[in-house]
Design a protein around this motif. Structure first.
Motif, PDB file in Angstrom:
ATOM      1  N   LEU A 260      -3.201   4.686  -1.764  1.00 46.38           N
ATOM      2  CA  LEU A 260      -4.214   5.541  -0.751  1.00 46.38           C
ATOM      3  C   LEU A 260      -3.764   7.205  -1.122  1.00 46.38           C
ATOM      4  O   LEU A 260      -2.593   7.217  -0.468  1.00 46.38           O
ATOM      5  CB  LEU A 260      -4.344   5.032   0.547  1.00 46.38           C
ATOM      6  CG  LEU A 260      -4.662   3.545   0.718  1.00 46.38           C
ATOM      7  CD1 LEU A 260      -4.502   3.234   2.009  1.00 46.38           C
ATOM      8  CD2 LEU A 260      -5.887   3.273   0.000  1.00 46.38           C
ATOM      9  N   THR A 261      -4.367   7.679  -1.773  1.00 46.99           N
ATOM     10  CA  THR A 261      -3.757   9.060  -1.914  1.00 46.99           C
ATOM     11  C   THR A 261      -4.624  10.368  -1.503  1.00 46.99           C
ATOM     12  O   THR A 261      -5.806  10.490  -1.538  1.00 46.99           O
ATOM     13  CB  THR A 261      -3.542   9.420  -3.475  1.00 46.99           C
ATOM     14  OG1 THR A 261      -2.799  10.757  -3.651  1.00 46.99           O
ATOM     15  CG2 THR A 261      -4.767   9.516  -4.306  1.00 46.99           C
ATOM     16  N   GLN A 262      -3.805  11.220  -0.929  1.00 50.73           N
ATOM     17  CA  GLN A 262      -4.477  12.517  -0.343  1.00 50.73           C
ATOM     18  C   GLN A 262      -4.485  13.800  -1.557  1.00 50.73           C
ATOM     19  O   GLN A 262      -5.218  14.657  -1.216  1.00 50.73           O
ATOM     20  CB  GLN A 262      -3.612  13.109   0.805  1.00 50.73           C
ATOM     21  CG  GLN A 262      -3.533  12.228   2.034  1.00 50.73           C
ATOM     22  CD  GLN A 262      -2.579  12.831   3.004  1.00 50.73           C
ATOM     23  OE1 GLN A 262      -1.400  12.458   2.789  1.00 50.73           O
ATOM     24  NE2 GLN A 262      -2.983  13.573   4.014  1.00 50.73           N
ATOM     25  N   ASN A 263      -3.908  13.135  -2.545  1.00 52.49           N
ATOM     26  CA  ASN A 263      -3.918  14.236  -3.787  1.00 52.49           C
ATOM     27  C   ASN A 263      -5.105  14.111  -4.605  1.00 52.49           C
ATOM     28  O   ASN A 263      -5.831  13.277  -4.615  1.00 52.49           O
ATOM     29  CB  ASN A 263      -2.795  14.041  -4.664  1.00 52.49           C
ATOM     30  CG  ASN A 263      -1.464  13.964  -3.957  1.00 52.49           C
ATOM     31  OD1 ASN A 263      -1.394  14.957  -2.874  1.00 52.49           O
ATOM     32  ND2 ASN A 263      -0.278  13.403  -4.343  1.00 52.49           N
ATOM     33  N   ILE A 264      -5.570  15.403  -4.984  1.00 54.58           N
ATOM     34  CA  ILE A 264      -6.719  15.242  -5.799  1.00 54.58           C
ATOM     35  C   ILE A 264      -6.375  15.754  -7.239  1.00 54.58           C
ATOM     36  O   ILE A 264      -7.307  15.960  -8.059  1.00 54.58           O
ATOM     37  CB  ILE A 264      -7.503  16.501  -5.437  1.00 54.58           C
ATOM     38  CG1 ILE A 264      -6.877  17.748  -5.532  1.00 54.58           C
ATOM     39  CG2 ILE A 264      -8.109  16.311  -3.766  1.00 54.58           C
ATOM     40  CD1 ILE A 264      -7.943  19.149  -5.174  1.00 54.58           C
TER      41      ILE A 264
ATOM     42  N   LEU B  30      -7.576   4.870  -4.458  1.00 62.05           N
ATOM     43  CA  LEU B  30      -8.368   5.521  -3.584  1.00 62.05           C
ATOM     44  C   LEU B  30      -8.159   6.760  -3.436  1.00 62.05           C
ATOM     45  O   LEU B  30      -6.925   7.112  -2.661  1.00 62.05           O
ATOM     46  CB  LEU B  30      -8.607   4.872  -2.108  1.00 62.05           C
ATOM     47  CG  LEU B  30      -9.423   3.385  -2.214  1.00 62.05           C
ATOM     48  CD1 LEU B  30      -8.853   2.408  -3.160  1.00 62.05           C
ATOM     49  CD2 LEU B  30      -9.879   2.891  -1.047  1.00 62.05           C
ATOM     50  N   GLU B  31      -8.817   7.869  -3.835  1.00 64.81           N
ATOM     51  CA  GLU B  31      -8.759   9.288  -3.670  1.00 64.81           C
ATOM     52  C   GLU B  31      -9.608   9.752  -2.347  1.00 64.81           C
ATOM     53  O   GLU B  31     -10.593  10.008  -2.054  1.00 64.81           O
ATOM     54  CB  GLU B  31      -9.540   9.985  -4.793  1.00 64.81           C
ATOM     55  CG  GLU B  31      -8.635   9.674  -5.929  1.00 64.81           C
ATOM     56  CD  GLU B  31      -9.223  10.466  -7.194  1.00 64.81           C
ATOM     57  OE1 GLU B  31      -8.587  10.941  -8.037  1.00 64.81           O
ATOM     58  OE2 GLU B  31     -10.377  10.211  -7.314  1.00 64.81           O
TER      59      GLU B  31
ATOM     60  N   VAL C   6       0.855  -1.018   0.123  1.00 63.76           N
ATOM     61  CA  VAL C   6      -0.075  -0.061  -0.021  1.00 63.76           C
ATOM     62  C   VAL C   6       0.751   1.058  -0.171  1.00 63.76           C
ATOM     63  O   VAL C   6       1.816   1.264   0.871  1.00 63.76           O
ATOM     64  CB  VAL C   6      -0.999  -0.058   1.208  1.00 63.76           C
ATOM     65  CG1 VAL C   6      -1.441   1.651   1.670  1.00 63.76           C
ATOM     66  CG2 VAL C   6      -2.122  -1.058   1.057  1.00 63.76           C
ATOM     67  N   PHE C   7       0.448   2.300  -0.851  1.00 60.68           N
ATOM     68  CA  PHE C   7       1.206   3.420  -0.826  1.00 60.68           C
ATOM     69  C   PHE C   7       0.311   4.286  -0.441  1.00 60.68           C
ATOM     70  O   PHE C   7      -0.834   4.647  -0.634  1.00 60.68           O
ATOM     71  CB  PHE C   7       1.514   3.936  -2.304  1.00 60.68           C
ATOM     72  CG  PHE C   7       2.771   3.189  -2.963  1.00 60.68           C
ATOM     73  CD1 PHE C   7       4.017   3.754  -2.774  1.00 60.68           C
ATOM     74  CD2 PHE C   7       2.405   1.857  -3.446  1.00 60.68           C
ATOM     75  CE1 PHE C   7       5.269   2.968  -3.585  1.00 60.68           C
ATOM     76  CE2 PHE C   7       3.657   1.508  -4.175  1.00 60.68           C
ATOM     77  CZ  PHE C   7       4.817   1.789  -3.959  1.00 60.68           C
ATOM     78  N   VAL C   8       0.838   5.368   0.553  1.00 63.82           N
ATOM     79  CA  VAL C   8       0.260   6.457   1.133  1.00 63.82           C
ATOM     80  C   VAL C   8       0.850   7.565   0.618  1.00 63.82           C
ATOM     81  O   VAL C   8       1.808   7.927   0.768  1.00 63.82           O
ATOM     82  CB  VAL C   8       0.133   6.543   2.626  1.00 63.82           C
ATOM     83  CG1 VAL C   8      -0.549   7.891   3.115  1.00 63.82           C
ATOM     84  CG2 VAL C   8      -0.595   5.249   3.022  1.00 63.82           C
TER      85      VAL C   8
END
Length: 243
Positions: free
Chosen positions: A97-101, A114-115, A18-20
Motif C-alpha cells: 500500500l504505497t503513498q508514492n506515485i 495499491l497506489e 502488508v507494506f505501507v
C-alpha cells in the motif's frame, strides 16, 4: 540479523504481510521527499502546485512542474528496498500500500501494489473518463483531451479524496494482515496514516523502518532506525532462513 531478532521465533506465523510505504523509500532512488529538509515543499508552495484550484488557475505552471517530476521519476531505478519487497513474494503473501506515485514498486517486480495517491505515469481528463499511461514528456502545455477539456496528472491533490475502490481494498488488506511493515513514511497524511490502526485491530505485528521518529512510533512493536535499502534485504534473508 540483530535488528530483526525479536521476529525470529515468529516468522512462520506470518502468512499475510502488508507494506505501507512513503517517500522515504523512493528517496534512496534519488526522488526527493516532500517534508524532509530537502523536500519539495521546502522550496515550493503546495497550494500553488498540488490542488485542483491551483491547476485551474494556472494549468501550464502545474504541468511544467509535473513534467520536471516525471523526468526525474522516469530516470529513477528501484533500490535494494524496493527489490527486497518484491523478492519477499517468493516466500509469503505480500501487498504493498504505497503513498508514492512513482511506480518503482511495480518496476522492481511487486505484483500487488495499491497506489493510494495515484500515479504520475498516468494522465486523465479533468471531466470525462479518459485515462492513459504516458512514459514520455508531455508537450503542448497544458494538454487537452479529445473531449476538449484539460488533461491532468492522475494523482491525488490536497483536498481531494482517495480513489474509493483503492482505499476500501487497502483497508481490507490492512485489517487482515499478520504483519505490517511501515517504511519511509512520516504517517502525517490522512487517511493513509490510519492503516496501522486497522492492522493493530487485527493484532498484527507492526514494524517501523524509518531513519527518524514518526507520529506513530510509540505504537510500533519493532522500530528499525535504518534506511529501507539496508533493513529490508536483511528481513528477506530472515524469511529465507526460517521458511
Amino acid at each position: 540479523m540483530k535488528m530483526f531478532y525479536p521476529l525470529e521465533d515468529q516468522i512462520k506465523k506470518f502468512k499475510k504481510i502488508v507494506f505501507v510505504t512513503g517517500a522515504g523509500i523512493s528517496q534512496e532512488s534519488g526522488i526527493p521527499t516532500f517534508r524532509g529538509k530537502d523536500g519539495f515543499w521546502k522550496n515550493n508552495d503546495p497550494m500553488k502546485l498540488a490542488t485542483i484550484d491551483a491547476f485551474y488557475d494556472n494549468p501550464k505552471l502545474v504541468w511544467e512542474w509535473y513534467n520536471e517530476r516525471r523526468k526525474n521519476i522516469f530516470q529513477a531505478q528501484p533500490n535494494l528496498g524496493h527489490k527486497a519487497i518484491a523478492e519477499l513474494e517468493k516466500y509469503v503473501e505480500v501487498v504493498v500500500l504505497t503513498q508514492n506515485i512513482d511506480g518503482l514498486h511495480q518496476k522492481s517486480g511487486s505484483t500487488k501494489v495499491l497506489e493510494l495517491h495515484g500515479s504520475i505515469v498516468r494522465i486523465k481528463c479533468s471531466v470525462c473518463d479518459y485515462q492513459e499511461e504516458i512514459l514520455t514528456k508531455i508537450s503542448g502545455l497544458p494538454p487537452f483531451c479529445k473531449c476538449g477539456n484539460i488533461l491532468r496528472p492522475d494523482v491525488v491533490w490536497f483536498g481531494e479524496p482517495l480513489p474509493q475502490d483503492v482505499w476500501q481494498n487497502a483497508i481490507k488488506f490492512a485489517s487482515q494482515c499478520d504483519l505490517m511493515i511501515i517504511v519511509g513514511t512520516s504517517l502525517v497524511v490522512s487517511p493513509a496514516n490510519t492503516l496501522p490502526i486497522y492492522a493493530k485491530q487485527n493484532n498484527a505485528t507492526l514494524i517501523e523502518i524509518n531513519t527518524e521518529n514518526t507520529e506513530m512510533s510509540e505504537e510500533m512493536d519493532i522500530i528499525i532506525r535504518k534506511s529501507s535499502a539496508e533493513a529490508l534485504p536483511k528481513l528477506v534473508s530472515l524469511f529465507k532462513n526460517q521458511l
